[in-house]
Design a protein around this motif. Structure first.
Motif, short mmCIF file in Angstrom:
data_model
loop_
_atom_site.label_atom_id
_atom_site.label_comp_id
_atom_site.label_asym_id
_atom_site.label_seq_id
_atom_site.Cartn_x
_atom_site.Cartn_y
_atom_site.Cartn_z
N ASN A 61 5.12 -7.18 15.44
CA ASN A 61 5.60 -7.17 14.05
C ASN A 61 6.37 -8.44 13.76
N ASP A 79 8.95 -0.13 5.80
CA ASP A 79 7.70 0.47 6.24
C ASP A 79 7.33 0.10 7.67
N LYS A 124 0.82 -1.22 0.00
CA LYS A 124 0.00 0.00 0.00
C LYS A 124 0.85 1.27 0.00
N TYR A 125 2.17 1.11 0.25
CA TYR A 125 3.09 2.25 0.19
C TYR A 125 3.93 2.24 -1.08
N ARG A 174 5.26 2.51 10.25
CA ARG A 174 4.47 3.54 9.57
C ARG A 174 3.00 3.50 9.99
N GLU A 175 2.55 2.36 10.48
CA GLU A 175 1.13 2.26 10.87
C GLU A 175 0.95 2.77 12.29
N LYS A 178 4.36 -4.95 7.84
CA LYS A 178 4.57 -5.04 9.28
C LYS A 178 4.76 -6.47 9.77
N PHE A 235 -2.42 -9.69 11.20
CA PHE A 235 -3.17 -8.51 11.64
C PHE A 235 -4.54 -8.90 12.17
N GLY A 254 0.83 -4.23 4.59
CA GLY A 254 1.30 -3.03 5.29
C GLY A 254 2.78 -3.02 5.60
#
Length: 291
Positions: free
Chosen positions: A208, A287, A179-180, A290-291, A260, A199, A258
């Motif tokens: 993570n 990333d 998504k990034y 980032r969340e 993660k 998740f 994501g």
């Protein structure tokens, strides 16, 4: 024996005919860990080495590229090399090629020869050969690139100046979130979204992929180990090809939604397996956080 204050790094002086591959040799030396200075007047040789000694230490290998544009400075180069004034082990590398090959390369590059003046390209090459005759005769290593392609030249330079540490492939394994966006420098991209997402497991959501519980969950899902068992040999095959083509840096991007959980856990596992096989592999997580 590792380099110490009393064991200075090598100094390579790269020179030779225009179009013979000086830039290619310099790029390869840079990839081998040399501090490279291009188009340097030889009179500054000692100053450059002194500055590198002070900023990076005497163990840092140095390469300087000198060409015919330095003109009368070649006498200074020979004097500096003869004096051994830098205190380093010095190698003078001269790159050469036949006139007809040099003409074709210069014409393909659409650049005039620096000594051509108002005459023909071949006139400039002849002037250059005359100016460099003494330097060539004093060279420690002459590489004739007439029949060599770029990859073959880099292999010759690596063979002459590389070490086992500098000539093996360095692999960066980067986890990321789709998504990034996919990392723009990725050579290989793998998608972990075929695995269940931690998740959606409440007790794992805040963790993570570097946490043991998440890693165990990811590696325990159907297909995870099968992926590893097939993907790492694929990387080995590609890595061998990269080395044959003179590529010594590779980026493997491993993604999930994501960046993660799944991609992080898998990146760590791929990195460890590559290290176990003897590769210089390192994991980074673009990333994460980032969340």
């Amino acid at each position: 024996m590792s380099a110490t204050v009393t064991d200075p790094g090598e100094l390579v002086v790269v020179t030779g005919m225009t179009g013979a591959g000086r830039s290619t040799a310099a790029k390869e030396l840079e990839d081998l860990g040399f501090y490279v200075v291009d188009n340097m007047p030889p009179s500054l040789l000692r100053d450059v080495v002194r500055l590198v000694d002070e900023s990076a230490g005497r163990s840092q290998p140095v390469a300087v590229v000198v060409d015919v544009r330095s003109g009368s400075f070649f006498e200074s180069l020979q004097a500096n090399l003869a004096q051994g004034a830098t205190g380093r082990r010095t190698t003078l590398l001269f790159l050469d090629a036949s006139d007809d090959v040099l003409v074709r390369r210069q014409e393909a590059a659409r650049r005039p020869h620096p000594l051509q003046g108002g005459g023909r390209l071949l006139d400039g090459l002849h002037r250059e050969r005359t100016a460099l005759a003494d330097v060539r005769s004093n060279a420690d290593l002459v590489i004739d690139t007439t029949t060599l392609n770029v990859h073959q030249l880099t292999d010759r330079v690596a063979e002459a100046f590389g070490t086992p540490d500098t000539t093996r492939l360095k692999i960066s394994v980067v986890s990321f979130g789709f998504k990034y966006g996919i990392p723009v420098d990725a050579d290989l991209v793998a998608d972990m979204r075929f695995l269940p997402n931690p998740f959606w497991v409440p007790e794992l959501r805040s963790m993570n992929g570097r946490d043991g519980d998440v890693a165990d969950y990811v590696m325990g899902r159907p297909g995870a180990l099968e992926f590893l068992d097939q993907y790492v040999p694929l990387v080995e095959t590609v890595a061998a090809g990269y080395l044959r083509e003179g590529k010594r840096f590779a980026t493997i991007a491993i993604g999930c939604t994501g960046g993660k959980h799944r991609s992080v856990a898998m990146s760590e596992e791929v990195t460890q397996r590559l290290r176990d096989l003897g590769y210089d592999a390192r994991a980074t997580h673009r990333d994460l956080g980032r969340e």
